[in-house]
Scaffold this active site. Structure first.
Site, PDB file in Angstrom:
ATOM      1  N   ASP A  26       0.830  -1.206   0.000  1.00 49.76           N
ATOM      2  CA  ASP A  26       0.000   0.000   0.000  1.00 49.76           C
ATOM      3  C   ASP A  26       0.865   1.257   0.000  1.00 49.76           C
ATOM      4  O   ASP A  26       1.984   1.246   0.518  1.00 49.76           O
ATOM      5  CB  ASP A  26      -0.930  -0.027   1.230  1.00 49.76           C
ATOM      6  CG  ASP A  26      -2.095   0.929   1.082  1.00 49.76           C
ATOM      7  OD1 ASP A  26      -2.377   1.380  -0.051  1.00 49.76           O
ATOM      8  OD2 ASP A  26      -2.736   1.227   2.105  1.00 49.76           O
ATOM      9  N   ARG A  39      -0.948   9.206 -10.040  1.00 46.95           N
ATOM     10  CA  ARG A  39      -1.025   7.976  -9.240  1.00 46.95           C
ATOM     11  C   ARG A  39      -0.400   6.793  -9.962  1.00 46.95           C
ATOM     12  O   ARG A  39       0.228   5.922  -9.366  1.00 46.95           O
ATOM     13  CB  ARG A  39      -2.495   7.636  -8.911  1.00 46.95           C
ATOM     14  CG  ARG A  39      -3.138   8.552  -7.900  1.00 46.95           C
ATOM     15  CD  ARG A  39      -4.567   8.088  -7.596  1.00 46.95           C
ATOM     16  NE  ARG A  39      -4.585   6.743  -7.047  1.00 46.95           N
ATOM     17  CZ  ARG A  39      -4.395   6.449  -5.756  1.00 46.95           C
ATOM     18  NH1 ARG A  39      -4.199   7.405  -4.885  1.00 46.95           N
ATOM     19  NH2 ARG A  39      -4.425   5.199  -5.345  1.00 46.95           N
ATOM     20  N   HIS A  43       2.133   3.305  -9.088  1.00 48.42           N
ATOM     21  CA  HIS A  43       1.911   1.871  -9.350  1.00 48.42           C
ATOM     22  C   HIS A  43       3.069   1.295 -10.171  1.00 48.42           C
ATOM     23  O   HIS A  43       3.524   0.180  -9.936  1.00 48.42           O
ATOM     24  CB  HIS A  43       0.583   1.657 -10.078  1.00 48.42           C
ATOM     25  CG  HIS A  43      -0.613   2.073  -9.277  1.00 48.42           C
ATOM     26  ND1 HIS A  43      -0.767   1.738  -7.943  1.00 48.42           N
ATOM     27  CD2 HIS A  43      -1.712   2.805  -9.600  1.00 48.42           C
ATOM     28  CE1 HIS A  43      -1.909   2.252  -7.490  1.00 48.42           C
ATOM     29  NE2 HIS A  43      -2.500   2.907  -8.477  1.00 48.42           N
ATOM     30  N   LEU A 137      11.042 -20.369  -4.925  1.00 46.81           N
ATOM     31  CA  LEU A 137      10.140 -19.407  -4.282  1.00 46.81           C
ATOM     32  C   LEU A 137       8.781 -19.524  -4.947  1.00 46.81           C
ATOM     33  O   LEU A 137       8.694 -19.603  -6.178  1.00 46.81           O
ATOM     34  CB  LEU A 137      10.684 -17.979  -4.477  1.00 46.81           C
ATOM     35  CG  LEU A 137       9.746 -16.823  -4.102  1.00 46.81           C
ATOM     36  CD1 LEU A 137       9.524 -16.764  -2.592  1.00 46.81           C
ATOM     37  CD2 LEU A 137      10.309 -15.476  -4.574  1.00 46.81           C
TER      38      LEU A 137
HETATM   39  C1  IPE Z   1      -5.499  -2.878  -0.225  1.00 50.08           C
HETATM   40  O1  IPE Z   1      -5.107  -1.574  -0.502  1.00 50.08           O
HETATM   41  C2  IPE Z   1      -5.427  -3.695  -1.446  1.00 50.08           C
HETATM   42  C3  IPE Z   1      -4.137  -3.749  -2.138  1.00 50.08           C
HETATM   43  C4  IPE Z   1      -2.983  -3.330  -1.706  1.00 50.08           C
HETATM   44  C5  IPE Z   1      -4.212  -4.369  -3.405  1.00 50.08           C
HETATM   45  P1  IPE Z   1      -6.144  -0.396  -0.494  1.00 50.08           P
HETATM   46  O2  IPE Z   1      -5.335   0.851  -0.513  1.00 50.08           O
HETATM   47  O3  IPE Z   1      -7.150  -0.547  -1.566  1.00 50.08           O
HETATM   48  O4  IPE Z   1      -6.849  -0.590   0.920  1.00 50.08           O
HETATM   49  P2  IPE Z   1      -7.965   0.233   1.685  1.00 50.08           P
HETATM   50  O5  IPE Z   1      -9.225   0.089   0.908  1.00 50.08           O
HETATM   51  O6  IPE Z   1      -7.506   1.658   1.748  1.00 50.08           O
HETATM   52  O7  IPE Z   1      -8.039  -0.392   3.022  1.00 50.08           O
HETATM   53  C1  IPE Z   2      -1.708   0.194  -3.354  1.00 47.72           C
HETATM   54  O1  IPE Z   2      -1.459   1.555  -3.403  1.00 47.72           O
HETATM   55  C2  IPE Z   2      -1.880  -0.402  -4.716  1.00 47.72           C
HETATM   56  C3  IPE Z   2      -3.231  -0.871  -5.021  1.00 47.72           C
HETATM   57  C4  IPE Z   2      -4.244  -0.895  -4.196  1.00 47.72           C
HETATM   58  C5  IPE Z   2      -3.433  -1.352  -6.363  1.00 47.72           C
HETATM   59  P1  IPE Z   2      -2.649   2.575  -3.366  1.00 47.72           P
HETATM   60  O2  IPE Z   2      -3.072   2.890  -4.755  1.00 47.72           O
HETATM   61  O3  IPE Z   2      -3.725   2.115  -2.476  1.00 47.72           O
HETATM   62  O4  IPE Z   2      -1.924   3.837  -2.729  1.00 47.72           O
HETATM   63  P2  IPE Z   2      -2.509   4.877  -1.696  1.00 47.72           P
HETATM   64  O5  IPE Z   2      -3.100   4.119  -0.564  1.00 47.72           O
HETATM   65  O6  IPE Z   2      -3.535   5.682  -2.433  1.00 47.72           O
HETATM   66  O7  IPE Z   2      -1.334   5.697  -1.307  1.00 47.72           O
HETATM   67 MG    MG Z   3      -4.143   2.386  -0.502  1.00 46.93          MG
END
Ligand code: IPE
Ligand code: IPE
Ligand code: MG
Length: 267
Positions: A26, A39, A43, A137
């Site tokens: 995350d 954004r 990723h 792995l």
């Molecule tokens: C959780 O991340 C899912 C992944 C990392 C794929 P999110 O950023 O979507 O989680 P919430 O919804 O904020 O808890």
């Molecule tokens: C996690 O990073 C990746 C996915 C859920 C695909 P986020 O996209 O949730 O990043 P934040 O939480 O907005 O920083």
């Molecule tokens: Mg997130």
């Protein structure tokens, strides 16, 4: 098929280097924001961190790495972001599978992949077949995965397979149908990005996993950050329901196995 010890049914071996690390990757969006980037750049950078994490696990003898890439709730994001994430996943599969294979990595994808487009489903299928015999792995990518989805699909399949056992199904029967049946339960769970929640990840499998939360954003989760997580894990006392003295041999260490806990009757 190998079967693994259940942390609620038997006491798992306590290992210094975790056999299985499961990560909620995350913070990609916040990383991008920090550098005034879109954004998507977060990723993209996140995929590089995945490469680094795989290398780290190969180097440290960690046998299973499970990464949450897209949750069953992530469809709620803006369509453009969802579509870019799908493209990124497709591109990563095309570019990385040969390298993973060369390094002895077995790739598994867990989640409801039927919602992905046909080309992506095909790439997933081919990647799993190509790498199936590798044993250095096991890299599991959770994509359109949800812990509740997993439990429900397992219940449905278990019920279809053994309808005659209705009312007598056990934890082991259910576990045999879960998407992660190819791996032991995670020893260590890591969530980057500062949030302290499970977000519908491996609900069943995390029953006795050690949790580690870090503010570090996923694109910055390098080997040093990974080392800190492992060091924290190594300081934990994993009791699995017992008391401390039983672990050091000072107390009643009698087998430690619990009486059967599968409820045969319910109120
Ligand atoms: C959780 O991340 C899912 C992944 C990392 C794929 P999110 O950023 O979507 O989680 P919430 O919804 O904020 O808890
Ligand atoms: C996690 O990073 C990746 C996915 C859920 C695909 P986020 O996209 O949730 O990043 P934040 O939480 O907005 O920083
Ligand atoms: Mg997130």
């Amino acid at each position: 098929m190998a079967s693994f010890k259940s942390s609620t049914r038997t006491i798992p071996d306590i290992v210094r280097v975790p056999r299985h690390v499961a990560i909620i990757m995350d913070g990609n969006g916040r990383w991008a924001k920090k550098y005034f980037l879109p954004r998507f750049a977060g990723h993209s950078r996140g995929v590089e961190t995945v490469r680094e994490a795989v290398r780290y696990c190969l180097g440290r003898g960690i046998g299973y790495l499970t990464l949450f890439a897209f949750s069953s709730e992530n469809w709620r994001r803006p369509v453009e972001e969802v579509s870019l994430l799908m493209q990124l996943f497709t591109k990563a599969l095309k570019q990385e599978v040969a390298k993973l294979d060369d390094n002895g990595v077995r790739l598994k994808v867990v989640g409801d992949v039927s919602r992905f487009d046909a080309r992506l489903q095909e790439l997933i299928h081919d990647a799993e077949i190509t790498t199936a015999a590798n044993d250095k792995l096991t890299l599991t990518v959770a994509a359109n995965y949800g812990g509740r989805w997993d439990i429900v699909q397992a219940v449905n399949r278990m019920a279809a397979e053994h309808p005659e056992k209705r009312g007598e199904w056990t934890e082991d029967d259910l576990a045999a149908h879960l998407a992660m049946k190819h791996a032991p339960e995670p020893d260590l769970f890591i969530r980057t990005g500062g949030e302290e929640r499970i977000s519908n990840f491996l609900l069943w499998q995390l029953a006795y996993t050690e949790f580690y939360f870090t503010e570090t954003l996923w694109p910055e989760f390098n080997a040093t950050a990974f080392d800190l997580a492992i060091a924290s894990y190594q300081q934990r006392e994993r009791r699995f329901g017992r008391v401390s003295e039983q672990l050091t041999g000072g107390g009643d260490t009698a087998s430690g196995e619990a009486p059967p806990t599968d409820a045969k009757s319910h109120a």
